[in-house]
Design a protein around this motif. Structure first.
Motif, PDB file in Angstrom:
ATOM      1  N   ASP A  80       0.879  -1.340  -0.117  1.00  0.00           N
ATOM      2  CA  ASP A  80       0.116  -0.015  -0.114  1.00  0.00           C
ATOM      3  C   ASP A  80       0.830   1.181  -0.080  1.00  0.00           C
ATOM      4  N   VAL A  81       0.976   1.891  -1.275  1.00  0.00           N
ATOM      5  CA  VAL A  81       1.846   3.139  -1.369  1.00  0.00           C
ATOM      6  C   VAL A  81       0.861   4.072  -0.884  1.00  0.00           C
ATOM      7  N   GLY A  82       1.784   5.050   0.220  1.00  0.00           N
ATOM      8  CA  GLY A  82       1.110   6.196   0.869  1.00  0.00           C
ATOM      9  C   GLY A  82      -0.069   5.854   1.904  1.00  0.00           C
ATOM     10  N   SER A  83       0.149   4.893   2.492  1.00  0.00           N
ATOM     11  CA  SER A  83      -0.653   4.303   3.457  1.00  0.00           C
ATOM     12  C   SER A  83      -1.299   5.442   4.481  1.00  0.00           C
ATOM     13  N   GLY A  84      -0.741   6.078   4.837  1.00  0.00           N
ATOM     14  CA  GLY A  84      -1.451   7.253   5.742  1.00  0.00           C
ATOM     15  C   GLY A  84      -1.746   6.604   6.842  1.00  0.00           C
ATOM     16  N   LEU A 103       2.739  -2.010   4.283  1.00  0.00           N
ATOM     17  CA  LEU A 103       2.415  -0.368   4.352  1.00  0.00           C
ATOM     18  C   LEU A 103       3.532   0.491   4.062  1.00  0.00           C
ATOM     19  N   ILE A 104       3.600   1.211   3.026  1.00  0.00           N
ATOM     20  CA  ILE A 104       4.801   2.157   2.688  1.00  0.00           C
ATOM     21  C   ILE A 104       4.421   3.637   2.954  1.00  0.00           C
ATOM     22  N   GLU A 105       5.085   4.112   3.724  1.00  0.00           N
ATOM     23  CA  GLU A 105       4.638   5.464   4.133  1.00  0.00           C
ATOM     24  C   GLU A 105       5.824   6.211   4.772  1.00  0.00           C
ATOM     25  N   PRO A 106       6.214   7.519   4.241  1.00  0.00           N
ATOM     26  CA  PRO A 106       7.109   8.262   4.703  1.00  0.00           C
ATOM     27  C   PRO A 106       7.395   9.045   6.114  1.00  0.00           C
ATOM     28  N   LEU A 107       6.055   9.348   6.399  1.00  0.00           N
ATOM     29  CA  LEU A 107       6.147  10.395   7.514  1.00  0.00           C
ATOM     30  C   LEU A 107       6.022   9.381   8.941  1.00  0.00           C
ATOM     31  N   LEU A 108       7.127   9.798   9.848  1.00  0.00           N
ATOM     32  CA  LEU A 108       7.162   9.160  11.039  1.00  0.00           C
ATOM     33  C   LEU A 108       6.076   9.047  11.819  1.00  0.00           C
ATOM     34  N   ARG A 109       5.100  10.138  12.034  1.00  0.00           N
ATOM     35  CA  ARG A 109       4.126  10.211  12.782  1.00  0.00           C
ATOM     36  C   ARG A 109       2.966   9.180  12.359  1.00  0.00           C
ATOM     37  N   ARG A 110       3.012   8.989  11.068  1.00  0.00           N
ATOM     38  CA  ARG A 110       2.182   7.960  10.628  1.00  0.00           C
ATOM     39  C   ARG A 110       2.384   6.800  10.712  1.00  0.00           C
ATOM     40  N   THR A 111       3.963   6.172  10.257  1.00  0.00           N
ATOM     41  CA  THR A 111       4.165   4.780  10.659  1.00  0.00           C
ATOM     42  C   THR A 111       4.116   4.571  12.213  1.00  0.00           C
ATOM     43  N   GLY A 131       9.305   5.300   4.524  1.00  0.00           N
ATOM     44  CA  GLY A 131      10.032   5.388   3.303  1.00  0.00           C
ATOM     45  C   GLY A 131       9.301   5.965   2.311  1.00  0.00           C
ATOM     46  N   ARG A 132       9.770   6.481   1.102  1.00  0.00           N
ATOM     47  CA  ARG A 132       9.082   6.900  -0.049  1.00  0.00           C
ATOM     48  C   ARG A 132       9.016   5.833  -1.057  1.00  0.00           C
ATOM     49  N   ALA A 133       7.952   5.545  -1.892  1.00  0.00           N
ATOM     50  CA  ALA A 133       7.686   4.362  -2.623  1.00  0.00           C
ATOM     51  C   ALA A 133       9.116   4.419  -3.672  1.00  0.00           C
ATOM     52  N   GLU A 134       9.448   5.596  -4.132  1.00  0.00           N
ATOM     53  CA  GLU A 134      10.376   5.519  -5.238  1.00  0.00           C
ATOM     54  C   GLU A 134      11.637   5.247  -4.626  1.00  0.00           C
ATOM     55  N   HIS A 135      11.882   4.931  -3.338  1.00  0.00           N
ATOM     56  CA  HIS A 135      13.351   4.570  -2.814  1.00  0.00           C
ATOM     57  C   HIS A 135      12.918   3.134  -2.350  1.00  0.00           C
ATOM     58  N   ARG A 147      -4.243   5.026  -2.556  1.00  0.00           N
ATOM     59  CA  ARG A 147      -5.450   5.714  -2.532  1.00  0.00           C
ATOM     60  C   ARG A 147      -5.056   7.216  -2.122  1.00  0.00           C
ATOM     61  N   ALA A 148      -5.636   8.185  -2.722  1.00  0.00           N
ATOM     62  CA  ALA A 148      -5.498   9.395  -2.315  1.00  0.00           C
ATOM     63  C   ALA A 148      -3.995  10.050  -2.321  1.00  0.00           C
ATOM     64  N   VAL A 149      -3.255   9.468  -2.951  1.00  0.00           N
ATOM     65  CA  VAL A 149      -1.827   9.757  -2.847  1.00  0.00           C
ATOM     66  C   VAL A 149      -1.275  10.919  -3.851  1.00  0.00           C
ATOM     67  N   ALA A 150      -1.371  10.602  -5.342  1.00  0.00           N
ATOM     68  CA  ALA A 150      -0.836  11.621  -6.332  1.00  0.00           C
ATOM     69  C   ALA A 150      -1.550  11.211  -7.606  1.00  0.00           C
ATOM     70  N   SER A 157       4.763   6.415 -11.954  1.00  0.00           N
ATOM     71  CA  SER A 157       6.219   6.520 -12.202  1.00  0.00           C
ATOM     72  C   SER A 157       6.717   5.931 -10.541  1.00  0.00           C
ATOM     73  N   TRP A 158       6.059   6.070  -9.350  1.00  0.00           N
ATOM     74  CA  TRP A 158       6.338   5.520  -8.297  1.00  0.00           C
ATOM     75  C   TRP A 158       6.126   3.926  -7.851  1.00  0.00           C
ATOM     76  N   CYS A 159       4.908   3.741  -8.463  1.00  0.00           N
ATOM     77  CA  CYS A 159       4.411   2.474  -8.008  1.00  0.00           C
ATOM     78  C   CYS A 159       4.654   1.268  -8.989  1.00  0.00           C
TER      79      CYS A 159
HETATM   80  C1  LIG Z   1      -3.913  12.173   1.389  1.00  0.00           C
HETATM   81  S1  LIG Z   1      -2.782  10.888   2.277  1.00  0.00           S
HETATM   82  C2  LIG Z   1      -3.485   9.424   1.697  1.00  0.00           C
HETATM   83  C3  LIG Z   1      -3.378   8.265   2.990  1.00  0.00           C
HETATM   84  C4  LIG Z   1      -4.442   7.221   2.633  1.00  0.00           C
HETATM   85  N1  LIG Z   1      -4.115   6.244   1.658  1.00  0.00           N
HETATM   86  C5  LIG Z   1      -5.765   7.442   2.557  1.00  0.00           C
HETATM   87  O1  LIG Z   1      -6.386   7.062   1.773  1.00  0.00           O
HETATM   88  O2  LIG Z   1      -6.392   7.902   3.608  1.00  0.00           O
HETATM   89  C6  LIG Z   1      -1.215  10.632   1.231  1.00  0.00           C
HETATM   90  C7  LIG Z   1      -0.261  10.127   1.897  1.00  0.00           C
HETATM   91  O3  LIG Z   1       0.724   9.574   1.077  1.00  0.00           O
HETATM   92  C8  LIG Z   1       2.027   9.855   1.684  1.00  0.00           C
HETATM   93  N2  LIG Z   1       3.078   9.947   0.353  1.00  0.00           N
HETATM   94  C9  LIG Z   1       3.345  11.074  -0.265  1.00  0.00           C
HETATM   95  N3  LIG Z   1       4.289  10.975  -1.193  1.00  0.00           N
HETATM   96  C10 LIG Z   1       4.543   9.517  -1.200  1.00  0.00           C
HETATM   97  C11 LIG Z   1       5.781   8.863  -1.705  1.00  0.00           C
HETATM   98  N4  LIG Z   1       6.649   9.381  -2.719  1.00  0.00           N
HETATM   99  N5  LIG Z   1       5.746   7.572  -1.243  1.00  0.00           N
HETATM  100  C12 LIG Z   1       4.896   6.955  -0.466  1.00  0.00           C
HETATM  101  N6  LIG Z   1       4.049   7.766   0.351  1.00  0.00           N
HETATM  102  C13 LIG Z   1       3.772   9.041  -0.089  1.00  0.00           C
HETATM  103  C14 LIG Z   1       1.883  10.630   2.510  1.00  0.00           C
HETATM  104  O4  LIG Z   1       2.637  10.922   3.511  1.00  0.00           O
HETATM  105  C15 LIG Z   1       0.397  10.621   3.090  1.00  0.00           C
HETATM  106  O5  LIG Z   1       0.354   9.636   4.021  1.00  0.00           O
END
Ligand SMILES: C[S@@+](CC[C@H](N)C(=O)[O-])C[C@H]1O[C@@H](n2cnc3c(N)ncnc32)[C@H](O)[C@@H]1O
Length: 222
Positions: A80-84, A103-111, A131-135, A147-150, A157-159
């Motif tokens: 799950d990329v950008g798991s939040g 669950l792939i997520e860069p932000l410490l507060r969220r992980t 970490g970030r998906a691209e890394h 979901r709701a990431v980019a 390009s990330w996934c």
């Molecule tokens: C709007 S939130 C969505 C969270 C969750 N997927 C949801 O639907 O509620 C976007 C999440 O993507 C993460 N994110 C942003 N860029 C990212 C990247 N390059 N690789 C992985 N996660 C990333 C952010 O840290 C954030 O937690």
């Protein structure tokens, strides 16, 4: 407001799970309720869920993710990329013990939140990767969800480098899905996709149904 009364009012605002959640989650429903309680309580002061989202957690967030479980083949390794706060990855991991979910997520507060939920729910099939998906450099996945990431172009390009040959990306999108696909034609070709489609999923269970962009990887990925 004390912690106890805040948690009580959050649980009241969440309400009981709708019948469709009970149907789709089956015997995993108590565990899903426990996750929903984390979202309705801890996730709010920790800044992962807005307080106004709590009354619509079941429909707008959990059911929106729950309906995609039917698209994921049995035994898949899933990212799950950008798991939040764990959407959709934790929902999948809870209701589908046959899956292995990262669950792939860069932000410490969220992980930190994700780690706490995984421990509390004792989920043996779930790993949190900060970490970030691209890394990400681990083994590629059968299925990548997001979901709701980019926007779709950036998401590809990330996934897609994380998807194994003939595996797939399931991008949960809103009303913009078809337009995003149309705008991303060159990215879809250059990322090695062999096919793609936009599907509405779960119309019998949630309104609106979930819109998913499904992108299947071709044979020759990394
Ligand atoms: C709007 S939130 C969505 C969270 C969750 N997927 C949801 O639907 O509620 C976007 C999440 O993507 C993460 N994110 C942003 N860029 C990212 C990247 N390059 N690789 C992985 N996660 C990333 C952010 O840290 C954030 O937690």
């Amino acid at each position: 407001m004390s912690d106890v009364s805040r948690e009580t009012s959050a649980a009241d605002a969440l309400g009981p799970p709708p019948a469709s959640v009970v149907t789709l989650a089956g015997q995993q429903e108590p565990l899903l309720q426990r996750y929903a309680a984390w979202l309705a309580t801890e996730a709010v002061p920790r800044g992962l869920i807005g307080p106004r989202e709590v009354p619509r957690l079941w429909d707008r967030h959990i059911l929106n993710c729950l309906v995609i479980t039917s698209l994921v083949p049995a035994g898949s390794r899933v990212a799950d990329v950008g798991s939040g706060a764990g959407l959709p990855g934790l929902v999948l991991a809870i209701v589908r013990p046959d899956l292995r979910v990262v669950l792939i997520e860069p932000l410490l507060r969220r992980t930190a939140f994700l780690d706490d939920v995984v421990v509390d729910l004792a989920l043996p099939n779930t790993e949190v990767h900060r970490g970030r998906a691209e890394h990400f450099t681990g083994a590629p996945f059968d299925v990548v969800v997001s979901r709701a990431v980019a926007p779709l172009g950036r998401l590809l390009s990330w996934c897609m480098p994380l998807v194994r040959p003939h595996g797939e990306l399931l991008a949960l999108k809103g009303a913009t899905a078809a337009a995003e696909v149309a705008q991303s034609r060159s990215a879809l070709h250059s990322c090695g996709a062999s096919s793609w489609s936009v599907r509405q999923v779960g119309a019998d269970y949630v309104d609106p149904p979930t819109t998913v962009v499904r992108v299947v990887a071709g044979p020759a990925r990394r």
